[in-house]
Design a protein around this motif. Structure first.
Motif, mmCIF file in Angstrom:
data_model
loop_
_atom_site.group_PDB
_atom_site.id
_atom_site.type_symbol
_atom_site.label_atom_id
_atom_site.label_comp_id
_atom_site.label_asym_id
_atom_site.label_seq_id
_atom_site.Cartn_x
_atom_site.Cartn_y
_atom_site.Cartn_z
ATOM 1 N N PHE A 1 -67.328 -78.784 -14.276
ATOM 2 C CA PHE A 1 -66.233 -78.273 -14.795
ATOM 3 C C PHE A 1 -64.930 -78.930 -14.413
ATOM 4 C CE2 PHE A 1 -62.982 -74.671 -13.984
ATOM 5 C CZ PHE A 1 -62.932 -74.307 -15.259
ATOM 6 N N VAL A 2 -64.742 -79.479 -13.120
ATOM 7 C CA VAL A 2 -63.646 -79.997 -12.601
ATOM 8 C C VAL A 2 -63.521 -81.558 -13.619
ATOM 9 C CG1 VAL A 2 -62.370 -80.969 -10.975
ATOM 10 C CG2 VAL A 2 -63.544 -78.800 -10.436
ATOM 11 N N ASP A 3 -64.803 -81.822 -13.675
ATOM 12 C CA ASP A 3 -64.547 -83.372 -14.171
ATOM 13 C C ASP A 3 -64.284 -83.389 -15.653
ATOM 14 O OD1 ASP A 3 -65.716 -84.764 -11.832
ATOM 15 O OD2 ASP A 3 -67.615 -84.605 -12.508
ATOM 16 N N GLU A 4 -64.767 -82.067 -16.482
ATOM 17 C CA GLU A 4 -64.457 -82.075 -17.845
ATOM 18 C C GLU A 4 -62.750 -81.825 -17.825
ATOM 19 O OE1 GLU A 4 -64.457 -81.686 -21.914
ATOM 20 O OE2 GLU A 4 -65.936 -82.556 -20.279
ATOM 21 N N VAL A 5 -62.258 -80.839 -17.201
ATOM 22 C CA VAL A 5 -60.852 -80.870 -17.013
ATOM 23 C C VAL A 5 -60.309 -82.024 -17.079
ATOM 24 C CG1 VAL A 5 -58.693 -79.813 -15.703
ATOM 25 C CG2 VAL A 5 -61.117 -78.570 -16.075
ATOM 26 N N ARG A 6 -60.700 -82.853 -16.033
ATOM 27 C CA ARG A 6 -59.958 -84.179 -15.682
ATOM 28 C C ARG A 6 -60.231 -85.258 -16.851
ATOM 29 N NH1 ARG A 6 -62.532 -85.076 -11.410
ATOM 30 N NH2 ARG A 6 -60.967 -84.694 -9.695
ATOM 31 N N ALA A 7 -61.245 -85.060 -17.722
ATOM 32 C CA ALA A 7 -61.494 -85.962 -18.977
ATOM 33 C C ALA A 7 -60.633 -85.521 -19.987
ATOM 34 C CB ALA A 7 -62.967 -85.980 -19.142
#
Length: 592
Positions: free
Chosen positions: A336-342
């Motif tokens: 979840f957090v990594d997708e936001v960052r991406a």
């Protein structure tokens, strides 16, 4: 906002300044000369007001990037409140000595913002009195976290501020317990959780930093002594809160609902929308029906693509079924957090390609996991530097789903599905909150940057969601528009929900029905919003209020300017006025 008395020297200098103004007005001089002298006088008052405010509100100053008083932690006792009221009275008298007819349009906005700030603080202390019934307002963690985590000065300098600031932690919590009277259970429980998060700041890691720092041997010894006293004080306070919560659960507690009179007063101070809370609530009810109608049209368009069965005759039921079907498309829990960052770079590229607003590549946006002491209120938020620290990082706080059970996490991910997660990132990051706050810090008016209007800030973020889709983000995909409308319906429902809960006595079951059945929200999201609505008042209305004002003003300006209207110019001029109430920005832009 916690303040103390104005120094005699400043009071006398401002009084003398006012006297000079009176003489200037009485003399027969050119109007242009009088105007420039008047503006200079008001500018001096504004500067001195801010300087004095920071002395009385050192933690607010720290958050704003003003570091002169970083080592000061105010004790929230009777004496500090009395000093705050005295300060407010003195400043209001000096402010009212200005002839508002002689102020420029920009200065008049600053005048109104300062006036609102002073009157709201007085109302908070004397009428609203959340310092008595809201235990969650007492938490030292934020200021210390700002000192420890933000690299605005050498580590040794920041650690010395921490050292000085820790001295008052025991007295701070002692005063808090004396203040707390007839609290709500909900705010007591929030205080328990958030104060526990303080130990993410007061940690062994901090002590290791001190040990490896350039502090003297005596400073390191004193640091350890004060650190131990502070952590003991926090633990004692948590134990006290735990016992208090148990008592309230058994014996009953004050209602979190504030009622119509206080709600209208708080709405007037916080939103500054030019309409009553009741008026906004009625407008939201009408908009809810309109948006549900748009969603029904898209559902009809998409039904055969996703279902082999006939579409239900009940439009809301059909829309609900389609949303449920689409919501299964979402990121994995652990990503979840990594997708936001991406997703952030794609938003930057779209805004630049479409020339929607100028983005400053020198102002970094950092996606991070929400610090523990900040969790429990919102799943995503922006922590921006103040106008004194324009080059510091802006943080996009995203709470990981580690603490959720599997069912809750799945419900949350369905709410923030493939399409809505993109809308969330527009809202919080680019070109929403992050972009607006960068521009706000560049405003030539420190008053507008520091004392900004929450409805404008939230309204801008909501406005950008629709604007981005109108400009082609998502390639006009019907699914994206359906999910946008679902998201927008949540904004509308926020206003209905907040007013209904705080004023009309809406129950939890009624609230959940509104959110899940009429606004198509997931159970976990609705439960979180119910919790939020029990812990705050009025703030949930700021999204819809500001959005409608900004969007309606843009359409008004389009009509006036015709082919001369340029979207990028509108955005950048609008943002150049800092975080002022939309009604005042509208006045300024229509003058030009």
């Amino acid at each position: 906002m916690k303040k103390a008395s104005l120094s005699l020297a400043v009071a006398l200098s401002l009084a003398a300044l006012a006297g000079c103004q009176s003489q200037e007005v009485s003399q027969q001089v050119q109007p242009s000369v009088k105007a420039s002298e008047k503006q200079l006088s008001f500018a001096q008052f504004s500067t001195q007001f801010i300087d004095e405010l920071w002395k009385q509100s050192p933690t607010w100053a720290l958050y704003s990037g003003y570091h002169k008083y970083d080592g000061v932690l105010k004790v929230p006792n009777d004496a500090s409140r009395a000093e705050a009221l005295k300060f407010n009275q003195q400043q209001l008298l000096m402010l009212q000595s200005f002839d508002i007819d002689r102020l420029s349009a920009n200065e008049l906005i600053d005048y109104r913002l300062i006036e609102n700030l002073i009157k709201r603080d007085t109302w908070e202390i004397t009428k609203f009195k959340s310092w008595q019934w809201d235990p969650s307002s007492y938490n030292v963690a934020g200021g210390f976290a700002q000192l420890v985590n933000e690299d605005f000065a050498p580590l040794d300098e920041r650690l010395r501020s921490v050292l000085a600031r820790m001295e008052n932690v025991p007295a701070y919590y002692s005063a808090a317990r004396k203040n707390i009277s007839d609290p709500t259970l909900e705010h007591t429980q929030l205080a328990q959780m958030q104060n526990q998060g303080a130990f993410s700041v007061f940690s062994d890691e901090l002590l290791m930093q001190v040990e490896g720092s350039g502090l003297t041997k005596d400073e390191k010894a004193l640091f350890k002594t004060r650190f131990d006293a502070a952590t003991q004080a926090i633990n004692e306070h948590i134990e006290w809160l735990t016992a208090l919560a148990t008592k309230l659960e058994k014996e009953g507690a004050r209602s979190f609902r504030i009622g119509e009179e206080l709600y209208e007063q708080k709405f007037s101070f916080d939103i500054q929308a030019g309409m009553s809370a009741k008026g906004l609530y009625e407008k939201a009810l009408a908009d809810k029906k309109r948006v549900q109608g748009e969603m029904a049209k898209i559902t009809t368009q998409l039904w055969d693509k996703y279902f082999d069965t006939p579409k239900p005759s009940d439009d809301n039921k059909a829309t609900r079924q389609l949303i449920d079907k689409l919501s299964s498309k979402h990121v994995k829990r652990e990503a979840f957090v990594d997708e936001v960052r991406a997703q952030i770079p794609a938003l930057v590229d779209f805004v630049n390609e479409k020339q929607l607003v100028t983005l400053d590549p020198e102002k970094p946006l950092v996606v991070r996991e929400t610090p523990e002491y900040m969790r429990g209120f919102a799943g995503a938020s922006i922590s921006a530097p103040g106008p004194y620290e324009k080059s510091s990082n802006t943080y996009y706080n995203v709470t990981p789903l580690d603490a959720m059970d599997d069912d809750s996490a799945e419900s949350y991910l369905r709410e923030y599905n493939h399409w809505i997660l993109q809308v969330l990132n527009i809202h919080e990051a680019i070109p929403g909150h992050y972009t607006q706050l960068v521009y706000s810090n560049e405003s030539p008016s420190m008053v507008k940057s520091l004392f900004g209007n929450g409805a404008m800030v939230e309204g801008w973020a909501v406005y950008t969601e629709r604007m981005m889709l109108e400009e082609g983000y998502g390639d006009f995909e019907p699914e994206m528009w359906l999910m946008y409308y679902k998201w927008n319906l949540r904004v509308i429902a926020n206003t209905i929900l907040d007013y209904s809960i705080q004023v009309k006595g809406m129950t939890e079951d009624e609230a959940m029905n509104l959110m899940t059945q009429e606004a198509f929200q997931q159970q976990a999201e609705a439960a979180g919003k119910w919790r939020r609505a029990t812990l705050s008042q009025v703030q949930l209305t700021s999204y819809y209020s500001g959005y409608r004002e900004i969007y309606d003003f843009r359409e008004e300006l389009k009509g006036l300017q015709g082919e001369q209207f340029d979207l990028k110019t509108f955005h950048e001029q609008f943002l150049s006025y800092g975080s002022a109430p939309v009604k005042y920005i509208r006045e300024l832009m229509l003058e030009h």
